[in-house]
Design a protein around this motif. Structure first.
Motif, PDB file in Angstrom:
ATOM      1  N   GLY A 168       2.724  -5.913 -17.714  1.00 52.50           N
ATOM      2  CA  GLY A 168       2.017  -5.113 -16.310  1.00 52.50           C
ATOM      3  C   GLY A 168       1.384  -3.461 -17.300  1.00 52.50           C
ATOM      4  N   ALA A 169       0.575  -2.996 -16.759  1.00 54.06           N
ATOM      5  CA  ALA A 169       0.217  -1.733 -16.838  1.00 54.06           C
ATOM      6  C   ALA A 169       0.624  -1.034 -16.605  1.00 54.06           C
ATOM      7  CB  ALA A 169      -1.614  -1.598 -17.051  1.00 54.06           C
ATOM      8  N   ASN A 170       1.237   0.607 -17.044  1.00 49.27           N
ATOM      9  CA  ASN A 170       2.121   1.454 -16.391  1.00 49.27           C
ATOM     10  C   ASN A 170       1.235   1.599 -15.399  1.00 49.27           C
ATOM     11  OD1 ASN A 170       2.154   3.104 -20.031  1.00 49.27           O
ATOM     12  ND2 ASN A 170       3.500   1.660 -18.414  1.00 49.27           N
ATOM     13  N   GLY A 171       1.986   1.396 -14.326  1.00 50.42           N
ATOM     14  CA  GLY A 171       2.047   1.698 -12.680  1.00 50.42           C
ATOM     15  C   GLY A 171       0.968   0.983 -12.131  1.00 50.42           C
ATOM     16  N   VAL A 172       1.605  -0.224 -12.435  1.00 46.26           N
ATOM     17  CA  VAL A 172       0.435  -1.222 -11.690  1.00 46.26           C
ATOM     18  C   VAL A 172       1.045  -1.732 -10.144  1.00 46.26           C
ATOM     19  CG1 VAL A 172       1.301  -2.897 -12.741  1.00 46.26           C
ATOM     20  CG2 VAL A 172      -1.233  -3.509 -11.553  1.00 46.26           C
ATOM     21  N   GLY A 173       2.456  -1.596 -10.659  1.00 47.20           N
ATOM     22  CA  GLY A 173       3.806  -1.739  -8.961  1.00 47.20           C
ATOM     23  C   GLY A 173       5.027  -2.725  -9.738  1.00 47.20           C
ATOM     24  N   LYS A 174       5.098  -2.914 -10.729  1.00 47.34           N
ATOM     25  CA  LYS A 174       5.945  -3.572 -11.355  1.00 47.34           C
ATOM     26  C   LYS A 174       7.297  -3.069 -10.439  1.00 47.34           C
ATOM     27  CE  LYS A 174       5.656  -3.252 -15.662  1.00 47.34           C
ATOM     28  NZ  LYS A 174       4.065  -2.170 -15.138  1.00 47.34           N
ATOM     29  N   SER A 175       7.601  -1.646 -10.955  1.00 49.45           N
ATOM     30  CA  SER A 175       8.789  -2.020 -10.908  1.00 49.45           C
ATOM     31  C   SER A 175       8.873  -1.236  -8.782  1.00 49.45           C
ATOM     32  CB  SER A 175       9.231  -0.089 -10.790  1.00 49.45           C
ATOM     33  OG  SER A 175       9.262   0.091 -11.798  1.00 49.45           O
ATOM     34  N   THR A 176       8.297  -1.021  -8.562  1.00 49.07           N
ATOM     35  CA  THR A 176       7.436  -1.406  -7.024  1.00 49.07           C
ATOM     36  C   THR A 176       8.063  -2.919  -6.457  1.00 49.07           C
ATOM     37  OG1 THR A 176       6.125   0.240  -6.798  1.00 49.07           O
ATOM     38  CG2 THR A 176       6.398  -0.729  -4.604  1.00 49.07           C
ATOM     39  N   LEU A 177       7.279  -3.690  -6.891  1.00 49.69           N
ATOM     40  CA  LEU A 177       7.553  -5.422  -6.668  1.00 49.69           C
ATOM     41  C   LEU A 177       9.103  -5.835  -6.422  1.00 49.69           C
ATOM     42  CD1 LEU A 177       6.291  -7.634  -5.832  1.00 49.69           C
ATOM     43  CD2 LEU A 177       5.877  -8.829  -8.512  1.00 49.69           C
TER      44      LEU A 177
ATOM     45  N   LYS B 138       0.647  -1.183   0.227  1.00 51.72           N
ATOM     46  CA  LYS B 138      -0.171  -0.117   0.081  1.00 51.72           C
ATOM     47  C   LYS B 138       1.097   1.932   0.169  1.00 51.72           C
ATOM     48  CE  LYS B 138      -3.825   0.320   3.071  1.00 51.72           C
ATOM     49  NZ  LYS B 138      -4.078   0.210   4.328  1.00 51.72           N
ATOM     50  N   ASN B 139       0.444   2.069  -0.939  1.00 50.07           N
ATOM     51  CA  ASN B 139       1.399   2.899  -0.823  1.00 50.07           C
ATOM     52  C   ASN B 139       0.961   4.644  -0.329  1.00 50.07           C
ATOM     53  OD1 ASN B 139      -0.220   4.135  -2.861  1.00 50.07           O
ATOM     54  ND2 ASN B 139       1.112   4.342  -4.274  1.00 50.07           N
ATOM     55  N   GLU B 140       1.104   5.924  -0.156  1.00 56.74           N
ATOM     56  CA  GLU B 140      -0.096   6.566   0.617  1.00 56.74           C
ATOM     57  C   GLU B 140      -1.462   6.863  -0.126  1.00 56.74           C
ATOM     58  OE1 GLU B 140       3.637   8.857  -0.585  1.00 56.74           O
ATOM     59  OE2 GLU B 140       3.672   7.219   0.125  1.00 56.74           O
ATOM     60  N   ASN B 141      -1.469   7.146  -1.281  1.00 52.86           N
ATOM     61  CA  ASN B 141      -2.757   7.326  -1.607  1.00 52.86           C
ATOM     62  C   ASN B 141      -3.558   5.885  -1.543  1.00 52.86           C
ATOM     63  OD1 ASN B 141      -2.059   9.769  -2.107  1.00 52.86           O
ATOM     64  ND2 ASN B 141      -0.698   8.469  -4.327  1.00 52.86           N
ATOM     65  N   ARG B 142      -2.714   4.107  -1.825  1.00 53.30           N
ATOM     66  CA  ARG B 142      -3.745   3.190  -2.619  1.00 53.30           C
ATOM     67  C   ARG B 142      -3.238   1.951  -1.913  1.00 53.30           C
ATOM     68  NH1 ARG B 142      -2.756   1.496  -7.813  1.00 53.30           N
ATOM     69  NH2 ARG B 142      -1.146   3.381  -8.660  1.00 53.30           N
ATOM     70  N   GLN B 143      -4.394   0.598  -2.344  1.00 55.40           N
ATOM     71  CA  GLN B 143      -3.767  -0.457  -1.959  1.00 55.40           C
ATOM     72  C   GLN B 143      -2.995  -1.160  -3.584  1.00 55.40           C
ATOM     73  OE1 GLN B 143      -3.661  -2.591   0.379  1.00 55.40           O
ATOM     74  NE2 GLN B 143      -2.574  -4.082  -0.607  1.00 55.40           N
TER      75      GLN B 143
ATOM     76  N   SER C 249       9.524  -5.944 -18.417  1.00 56.69           N
ATOM     77  CA  SER C 249       9.339  -5.464 -19.778  1.00 56.69           C
ATOM     78  C   SER C 249       8.115  -5.494 -20.226  1.00 56.69           C
ATOM     79  CB  SER C 249      10.498  -6.347 -20.789  1.00 56.69           C
ATOM     80  OG  SER C 249      10.727  -5.584 -22.381  1.00 56.69           O
ATOM     81  N   HIS C 250       8.326  -4.133 -21.157  1.00 64.23           N
ATOM     82  CA  HIS C 250       7.223  -4.153 -21.649  1.00 64.23           C
ATOM     83  C   HIS C 250       7.299  -4.896 -23.448  1.00 64.23           C
ATOM     84  CE1 HIS C 250       4.941  -1.748 -19.597  1.00 64.23           C
ATOM     85  NE2 HIS C 250       6.099  -0.604 -19.373  1.00 64.23           N
ATOM     86  N   HIS C 251       8.629  -5.373 -23.383  1.00 64.91           N
ATOM     87  CA  HIS C 251       9.028  -5.475 -24.824  1.00 64.91           C
ATOM     88  C   HIS C 251       8.822  -7.103 -24.830  1.00 64.91           C
ATOM     89  CE1 HIS C 251      11.782  -2.150 -25.531  1.00 64.91           C
ATOM     90  NE2 HIS C 251      10.561  -1.736 -25.333  1.00 64.91           N
TER      91      HIS C 251
ATOM     92  N   PRO D  95      17.368  -0.426 -11.908  1.00 62.39           N
ATOM     93  CA  PRO D  95      16.498  -0.190 -11.476  1.00 62.39           C
ATOM     94  C   PRO D  95      16.215   0.356 -12.928  1.00 62.39           C
ATOM     95  CG  PRO D  95      17.999   1.341 -11.055  1.00 62.39           C
ATOM     96  CD  PRO D  95      18.470   0.026 -11.637  1.00 62.39           C
ATOM     97  N   GLN D  96      15.006   0.380 -13.286  1.00 65.91           N
ATOM     98  CA  GLN D  96      14.194   1.768 -14.569  1.00 65.91           C
ATOM     99  C   GLN D  96      15.195   2.331 -15.159  1.00 65.91           C
ATOM    100  OE1 GLN D  96       9.862   2.015 -14.005  1.00 65.91           O
ATOM    101  NE2 GLN D  96       9.491   2.431 -16.419  1.00 65.91           N
ATOM    102  N   ASP D  97      14.875   3.274 -13.975  1.00 57.17           N
ATOM    103  CA  ASP D  97      16.241   4.508 -14.207  1.00 57.17           C
ATOM    104  C   ASP D  97      16.697   4.920 -13.734  1.00 57.17           C
ATOM    105  OD1 ASP D  97      16.417   7.535 -14.535  1.00 57.17           O
ATOM    106  OD2 ASP D  97      15.027   8.812 -13.551  1.00 57.17           O
TER     107      ASP D  97
ATOM    108  N   ASP E   9      14.704  -4.582 -14.754  1.00 59.56           N
ATOM    109  CA  ASP E   9      13.707  -3.554 -14.249  1.00 59.56           C
ATOM    110  C   ASP E   9      13.651  -2.858 -16.378  1.00 59.56           C
ATOM    111  OD1 ASP E   9      10.997  -2.313 -14.351  1.00 59.56           O
ATOM    112  OD2 ASP E   9      12.039  -1.024 -12.376  1.00 59.56           O
ATOM    113  N   GLU E  10      12.816  -3.473 -17.264  1.00 61.26           N
ATOM    114  CA  GLU E  10      13.108  -2.441 -18.718  1.00 61.26           C
ATOM    115  C   GLU E  10      14.495  -2.356 -18.603  1.00 61.26           C
ATOM    116  OE1 GLU E  10      10.542   0.072 -19.216  1.00 61.26           O
ATOM    117  OE2 GLU E  10       8.686  -1.221 -17.577  1.00 61.26           O
ATOM    118  N   PRO E  11      15.385  -3.489 -18.750  1.00 61.91           N
ATOM    119  CA  PRO E  11      16.890  -3.567 -19.406  1.00 61.91           C
ATOM    120  C   PRO E  11      16.572  -3.630 -20.960  1.00 61.91           C
ATOM    121  CG  PRO E  11      15.651  -5.577 -19.132  1.00 61.91           C
ATOM    122  CD  PRO E  11      14.397  -4.803 -18.327  1.00 61.91           C
TER     123      PRO E  11
END
Ligand SMILES: Nc1ncnc2c1ncn2[C@@H]1O[C@H](COP(=O)(O)OP(=O)(O)OP(=O)(O)O)[C@@H](O)[C@H]1O
Ligand SMILES: [Mg+2]
Length: 216
Positions: free
Chosen positions: A37-46, A13-18, A192-194, A85-87, A163-165
């Motif tokens: 998975g979709a953008n923002g679903v939490g892949k990088s967080t996982l 859960k982040n500050e705003n939501r599960q 990855s999205h590729h 990391p992704q970035d 993460d998105e190598p």
């Protein structure tokens, strides 16, 4: 099955939501799995949770069958885990490519000549010897990503979390990275999205949804 990574009912859960809940995953010894998975679903967080960079999650993370219940316990395994990391912008510790790639070996006490030799070899393997003396901040996004990968591979971790190598890489560089990652016998989680990249690398693919990981 001998597992390198086990997740049991991980929720975050982040500050705003599960973000997600009920994440179960087993990554076997030398198994390569991809997470999409979709953008923002939490892949990088996982991936950050598995990399030991977040501790406010619920559920259990195990590395090599050892439950990780604290940062202190994670630290026993930290050198076994290579995280890209992704970035990669904030990732580098030294201004010059070769110095950064050598850094972790020097930090482990390896002498300068040996660390330099190993760094040269890994730069050659990755096809970026020509970047050896460049200032990292002046490299392109794709060049930085591959330099970061060199800095991870050089320490020979048992687990790779990528993460998105290839998100900033050209076709030929992507192909080279696929060959290199395919030749490495390690446990890997690749976000990855590729589609074509994943197909060539990871036999097992999971889709991250809010309610869990679904094998596809
Ligand atoms: N440092 C942060 N502070 C606040 N919210 C964050 C932070 N990092 C990520 N988030 C939020 O958490 C959610 C999941 O982000 P995450 O980066 O894990 O998604 P992702 O699945 O990797 O997305 P993408 O495919 O775009 O990389 C997003 O809604 C994002 O806005
Ligand atoms: Mg991401």
């Amino acid at each position: 099955m001998s597992c390198s990574i086990t997740l049991k009912k991980i929720s975050y859960k982040n500050e705003n939501r599960q973000l997600f809940s009920n994440i179960d995953l087993n990554v076997g010894h030398q198994e390569k799995v991809a997470i999409i998975g979709a953008n923002g679903v939490g892949k990088s967080t996982l991936l950050k949770i598995i990399a030991g960079l977040k501790d406010s999650y619920e559920g259990e993370l195990q590395l090599f069958h050892n439950p990780i219940l604290s940062k202190k316990e994670y630290n026993k395994f930290r050198s076994d885990v290579g995280y890209l990391p992704q970035d990669v912008n904030d990732y580098f510790l030294c201004p010059i490519v070769i110095e950064d790639v050598m850094f972790n070996l020097r930090a482990k006490g390896m002498n300068k000549e040996e660390a330099y030799h190993k760094a040269i070899l890994i730069l050659e393997n990755l096809g970026i010897s020509h970047l050896k003396s460049r200032v990292i901040l002046e490299l392109s996004g794709g060049e930085q990503k591959i330099v970061a990968l060199a800095g991870i591979l050089i320490t020979q971790p048992k687990i790779l979390l990528l993460d998105e190598p290839t998100n900033a890489l050209d076709f030929n560089t992507e192909k080279r990275i696929i060959d290199i990652l395919n030749s490495i016998k390690k446990s890997m989680i690749i976000v990855s999205h590729h589609k074509s990249f994943i197909e060539k690398l990871a036999p097992t693919v999971y889709k991250l949804e809010k309610s869990g990981l679904e094998k596809i």
